[in-house]
Design a protein around this motif. Structure first.
Motif, PDB file in Angstrom:
ATOM      1  N   ARG A  10       0.833  -1.203   0.000  1.00  0.00           N
ATOM      2  CA  ARG A  10       0.000   0.000   0.000  1.00  0.00           C
ATOM      3  C   ARG A  10       0.871   1.259   0.000  1.00  0.00           C
ATOM      4  O   ARG A  10       0.548   2.240  -0.674  1.00  0.00           O
ATOM      5  CB  ARG A  10      -0.928   0.018   1.203  1.00  0.00           C
ATOM      6  CG  ARG A  10      -2.065  -0.952   1.122  1.00  0.00           C
ATOM      7  CD  ARG A  10      -2.985  -0.846   2.354  1.00  0.00           C
ATOM      8  NE  ARG A  10      -3.926  -1.930   2.333  1.00  0.00           N
ATOM      9  CZ  ARG A  10      -3.758  -3.088   2.969  1.00  0.00           C
ATOM     10  NH1 ARG A  10      -2.703  -3.297   3.728  1.00  0.00           N
ATOM     11  NH2 ARG A  10      -4.676  -4.030   2.880  1.00  0.00           N
ATOM     12  N   ALA A  11       1.952   1.237   0.760  1.00  0.00           N
ATOM     13  CA  ALA A  11       2.848   2.394   0.797  1.00  0.00           C
ATOM     14  C   ALA A  11       3.455   2.650  -0.580  1.00  0.00           C
ATOM     15  O   ALA A  11       3.507   3.794  -1.047  1.00  0.00           O
ATOM     16  CB  ALA A  11       3.951   2.186   1.836  1.00  0.00           C
ATOM     17  N   ASP A  68       3.469   5.861  -5.648  1.00  0.00           N
ATOM     18  CA  ASP A  68       3.320   5.983  -7.096  1.00  0.00           C
ATOM     19  C   ASP A  68       2.322   7.072  -7.473  1.00  0.00           C
ATOM     20  O   ASP A  68       2.360   7.592  -8.584  1.00  0.00           O
ATOM     21  CB  ASP A  68       2.894   4.649  -7.715  1.00  0.00           C
ATOM     22  CG  ASP A  68       4.010   3.612  -7.705  1.00  0.00           C
ATOM     23  OD1 ASP A  68       5.197   3.981  -7.526  1.00  0.00           O
ATOM     24  OD2 ASP A  68       3.697   2.412  -7.863  1.00  0.00           O
ATOM     25  N   GLY A  69       1.427   7.424  -6.561  1.00  0.00           N
ATOM     26  CA  GLY A  69       0.441   8.479  -6.808  1.00  0.00           C
ATOM     27  C   GLY A  69       0.878   9.850  -6.333  1.00  0.00           C
ATOM     28  O   GLY A  69       0.172  10.837  -6.529  1.00  0.00           O
ATOM     29  N   LEU A  70       2.036   9.927  -5.700  1.00  0.00           N
ATOM     30  CA  LEU A  70       2.555  11.206  -5.203  1.00  0.00           C
ATOM     31  C   LEU A  70       3.151  12.024  -6.340  1.00  0.00           C
ATOM     32  O   LEU A  70       3.655  11.474  -7.315  1.00  0.00           O
ATOM     33  CB  LEU A  70       3.658  10.960  -4.176  1.00  0.00           C
ATOM     34  CG  LEU A  70       3.268  10.915  -2.726  1.00  0.00           C
ATOM     35  CD1 LEU A  70       4.435  10.426  -1.871  1.00  0.00           C
ATOM     36  CD2 LEU A  70       2.794  12.252  -2.229  1.00  0.00           C
ATOM     37  N   ALA A  81      13.157  14.591  -2.266  1.00  0.00           N
ATOM     38  CA  ALA A  81      12.762  14.261  -3.635  1.00  0.00           C
ATOM     39  C   ALA A  81      11.939  12.983  -3.609  1.00  0.00           C
ATOM     40  O   ALA A  81      12.214  12.070  -2.826  1.00  0.00           O
ATOM     41  CB  ALA A  81      13.996  14.080  -4.503  1.00  0.00           C
ATOM     42  N   LEU A  82      10.951  12.928  -4.470  1.00  0.00           N
ATOM     43  CA  LEU A  82      10.082  11.761  -4.549  1.00  0.00           C
ATOM     44  C   LEU A  82      10.889  10.485  -4.766  1.00  0.00           C
ATOM     45  O   LEU A  82      10.640   9.462  -4.133  1.00  0.00           O
ATOM     46  CB  LEU A  82       9.060  11.961  -5.672  1.00  0.00           C
ATOM     47  CG  LEU A  82       8.049  10.864  -5.900  1.00  0.00           C
ATOM     48  CD1 LEU A  82       7.275  10.549  -4.627  1.00  0.00           C
ATOM     49  CD2 LEU A  82       7.092  11.268  -7.011  1.00  0.00           C
ATOM     50  N   ARG A  83      11.887  10.540  -5.642  1.00  0.00           N
ATOM     51  CA  ARG A  83      12.706   9.361  -5.918  1.00  0.00           C
ATOM     52  C   ARG A  83      13.410   8.847  -4.666  1.00  0.00           C
ATOM     53  O   ARG A  83      13.733   7.671  -4.588  1.00  0.00           O
ATOM     54  CB  ARG A  83      13.750   9.683  -6.987  1.00  0.00           C
ATOM     55  CG  ARG A  83      13.214   9.686  -8.384  1.00  0.00           C
ATOM     56  CD  ARG A  83      14.276  10.007  -9.440  1.00  0.00           C
ATOM     57  NE  ARG A  83      15.647   9.663  -9.143  1.00  0.00           N
ATOM     58  CZ  ARG A  83      16.251   8.534  -9.516  1.00  0.00           C
ATOM     59  NH1 ARG A  83      15.592   7.631 -10.206  1.00  0.00           N
ATOM     60  NH2 ARG A  83      17.512   8.326  -9.218  1.00  0.00           N
ATOM     61  N   ALA A  84      13.634   9.702  -3.691  1.00  0.00           N
ATOM     62  CA  ALA A  84      14.348   9.285  -2.482  1.00  0.00           C
ATOM     63  C   ALA A  84      13.508   8.362  -1.602  1.00  0.00           C
ATOM     64  O   ALA A  84      14.052   7.693  -0.717  1.00  0.00           O
ATOM     65  CB  ALA A  84      14.808  10.504  -1.685  1.00  0.00           C
TER      66      ALA A  84
END
Length: 183
Positions: free
Chosen positions: A75-76, A81-83, A96-99
């Motif tokens: 779920r996390a 993936d939706g952020l 950063a999202l990739r982090a």
């Protein structure tokens, strides 16, 4: 004015998640689970991806059953993936999202090891290593890299199980149903 109310609600939700995390870290996993489940019901399956990602990430750590831990870690990942970069920056200015992904995939790999599925674990380790450059050269980044190395060494000693981590359209092939009460 509307944006200020939204920011205050966001801060309140993140504060409540943080309070449950503190309970978990203090050893009261049952109370933390109960609070997380209450918050999950409020946030909902389609709620703010940041709230869902954060809550599910920490909820996984309160689980006694490795299959339940896996479900929350999935779920996390799904919520991450939706952020968007913008949403994450609105809460955590420098992250950063990739982090997020090295840690999320590390957790999934550890779940699969607990479940005796080294093939799926290897798949998530590979995904984590493929984005590890997003981590900073700081304490957090160093801890995640060290944990990846340790888990990779552990998995290397496990026999091949033929599990390819791609079945069922999700990493590991598990369905991602609603959380069970008491999970």
């Amino acid at each position: 004015m509307g944006q200020q109310r939204e920011q205050a609600a966001d801060d309140a939700t993140m504060t409540r998640i943080g309070q449950a995390v503190m309970l978990a870290h203090a050893g009261d996993r049952e109370e933390a689970r109960d609070r997380f489940l209450g918050l999950w019901a409020e946030i909902g399956e389609d709620g703010d991806p940041l709230h869902r990602c954060t809550l599910a990430h920490y909820m996984a750590d309160t689980q006694d059953d490795p299959a339940d831990e896996l479900a929350w870690d999935l779920r996390a990942l799904s919520a991450a993936d939706g952020l968007t970069e913008e949403r994450l920056a609105a809460h955590e200015g420098s992250l950063a999202l990739r982090a997020l992904y090295p840690s999320l995939h590390l957790n999934l790999a550890a779940d699969y090891v607990k479940l005796g599925r080294p093939g799926a674990a290897r798949g998530h380790l590979a995904r984590a290593w493929s984005v590890v450059d997003a981590l900073g050269d700081d304490g957090y980044g160093n801890r995640v890299r060290a944990a990846l190395t340790r888990l990779e060494q552990r998995v290397a000693g496990m026999p091949d199980d033929g599990d390819d981590a791609a079945g069922g359209g999700r990493p590991g092939g598990e369905p991602l149903g609603p959380p069970r009460r008491g999970s």
